[in-house]
Design a protein around this motif. Structure first.
Motif, mmCIF file in Angstrom:
data_model
loop_
_atom_site.group_PDB
_atom_site.id
_atom_site.type_symbol
_atom_site.label_atom_id
_atom_site.label_comp_id
_atom_site.label_asym_id
_atom_site.label_seq_id
_atom_site.Cartn_x
_atom_site.Cartn_y
_atom_site.Cartn_z
ATOM 1 N N LEU A 136 7.626 101.168 141.267
ATOM 2 C CA LEU A 136 7.611 99.954 140.453
ATOM 3 C C LEU A 136 8.722 99.975 139.412
ATOM 4 C CD1 LEU A 136 3.763 99.555 139.978
ATOM 5 C CD2 LEU A 136 5.257 97.917 141.144
ATOM 6 N N ASP A 137 8.949 101.145 138.820
ATOM 7 C CA ASP A 137 10.042 101.259 137.849
ATOM 8 C C ASP A 137 11.388 100.997 138.519
ATOM 9 O OD1 ASP A 137 8.294 101.808 135.823
ATOM 10 O OD2 ASP A 137 8.625 103.983 135.826
ATOM 11 N N THR A 138 11.566 101.542 139.721
ATOM 12 C CA THR A 138 12.805 101.295 140.461
ATOM 13 C C THR A 138 12.982 99.819 140.774
ATOM 14 O OG1 THR A 138 12.700 103.499 141.466
ATOM 15 C CG2 THR A 138 14.077 101.859 142.573
ATOM 16 N N ASP A 169 7.927 96.357 145.827
ATOM 17 C CA ASP A 169 8.859 95.228 145.788
ATOM 18 C C ASP A 169 8.115 93.898 145.866
ATOM 19 O OD1 ASP A 169 11.128 96.840 145.601
ATOM 20 O OD2 ASP A 169 11.259 97.074 147.778
ATOM 21 N N GLN A 170 7.054 93.829 146.668
ATOM 22 C CA GLN A 170 6.302 92.584 146.770
ATOM 23 C C GLN A 170 5.481 92.327 145.517
ATOM 24 O OE1 GLN A 170 4.114 92.557 150.462
ATOM 25 N NE2 GLN A 170 5.931 92.047 151.648
ATOM 26 N N VAL A 171 4.968 93.377 144.896
ATOM 27 C CA VAL A 171 4.285 93.200 143.615
ATOM 28 C C VAL A 171 5.260 92.624 142.591
ATOM 29 C CG1 VAL A 171 3.143 94.368 141.696
ATOM 30 C CG2 VAL A 171 2.598 95.012 144.044
ATOM 31 N N VAL A 196 5.266 89.125 140.427
ATOM 32 C CA VAL A 196 5.378 89.128 138.969
ATOM 33 C C VAL A 196 6.465 88.166 138.519
ATOM 34 C CG1 VAL A 196 6.076 90.544 136.986
ATOM 35 C CG2 VAL A 196 4.428 91.433 138.643
ATOM 36 N N ARG A 197 7.608 88.213 139.192
ATOM 37 C CA ARG A 197 8.715 87.328 138.818
ATOM 38 C C ARG A 197 8.420 85.872 139.171
ATOM 39 N NH1 ARG A 197 11.775 91.944 140.862
ATOM 40 N NH2 ARG A 197 12.911 92.920 139.117
#
Length: 316
Positions: free
Chosen positions: A133-135, A106-108, A112-113
């Motif tokens: 990451l997909d989730t 979630d922090q990655v 990214v966003r």
């Protein structure tokens, strides 16, 4: 008393100069390889020694200490001045070591966003972290991918991209690249122009592996030399090496380091999590050629012992 102080100052000066000079020793002997990572401490140490010599009024020792400190400062100061180009940026690249798949997905994704990343390079990727990451929405945001996730943790490497890309190589040839880790290579299409991007993840210089670590840097240098001079390129990942290592400086020669170009000075991306000391060395880099760096930075995130690094580029 004065003679004793002069002896201590002289001994400290010699020690700091010898450690600093190791940056020019190209070797695979691990004690030297480790000491080559502490160059910033040499700069700080020489500065403190200069101040201490001044306060103690040891005037005749002030000249050699001052000369050595001035040389060290002259080498370090340029990294604190930005040489970026004005935007807008055409695309943004981010690289993160996921620490054997343990990183907080979630922090990655938040990073990214926040930085509007177009291309994400991930090392130490496992199937479990890919699912997380997909989730968290990675494939919805960056729909193209190259590379593989591996359950044995160190070797998995993935490239995710919002931009169209052609996969040149998604697997590794350990005999050529001198690392068991995948180092995928892709060609990105950025506003109608092509940019070659390769993930980098040589072996770490751990005991009995320093020869392969050095060979991995040489293999990346060879790859750089094989890319036609007019091609734009980006090398991104965990290089397990810093500018204190001759092998990395040879690899980076002719390339632009995004964090240095942004004037970040003493960049520290490792170690971050689960260590008894703060980060002190930059092992994660974004190297480029034929591109302008608009801005760059790094971000700490839970679950990894590395900071992630990012940079926005212009094709101009």
């Amino acid at each position: 008393m004065h003679r004793w102080m002069d002896g201590v100052i002289g001994a400290l000066l010699v020690l700091l100069v010898l450690v600093g000079a190791l940056r020019w020793v190209d070797t695979t002997w691990r004690p030297v390889v480790v000491l080559q990572s502490v160059g910033p401490f040499v700069v700080i140490g020489l500065g403190l020694l200069f101040v201490g010599t001044l306060l103690l009024h040891r005037w005749w020792m002030l000249l050699p200490v001052g000369v050595c400190a001035a040389v060290a400062w002259a080498m370090a100061l340029p990294t604190f001045f930005a040489h970026t180009v004005p935007g807008p940026a055409n695309f943004t690249v981010m690289s993160a070591n996921l620490y054997y798949g343990r990183a907080n997905a979630d922090q990655v994704m938040a990073a990214v966003r926040a930085h509007e990343v177009d291309v994400l390079v991930l090392t130490e990727v496992t199937p479990d972290v890919v699912d997380r990451l997909d989730t968290a929405g990675l494939t919805r945001l960056l729909g193209h991918r190259a590379g593989e996730a591996h359950a044995d943790t160190f070797t998995g490497t993935m490239i995710y991209s919002r931009l169209p890309m052609t996969v040149v190589s998604g697997t590794a040839n350990p005999a050529i690249e001198q690392t068991p880790s995948l180092q995928p290579e892709v060609v990105l299409t950025v506003d109608g122009q092509q940019v070659r991007l390769k993930a980098a993840h040589p072996m770490a210089p751990i005991p009995d592996q320093t020869a392969q670590w050095r060979a991995g840097l040489t293999a990346l240098q060879r790859w750089k030399g094989d890319v036609p001079a007019g091609d734009r390129l980006v090398l991104a990942g965990d290089f397990n090496a810093s500018f204190g290592h001759p092998g990395f400086r040879q690899l980076a020669d002719g390339l632009v380091d995004a964090q240095r170009t942004a004037g970040q000075g003493w960049v520290r991306t490792w170690p971050v999590v689960g260590r008894r000391m703060p980060p002190f060395v930059a092992l994660d880099h974004l190297l480029s050629r034929g591109l302008g760096v608009v801005k760059a930075g790094d971000v700490a995130f839970h679950g990894s012992d590395h900071m992630l690094v990012w940079a926005s580029y212009t094709l101009r």
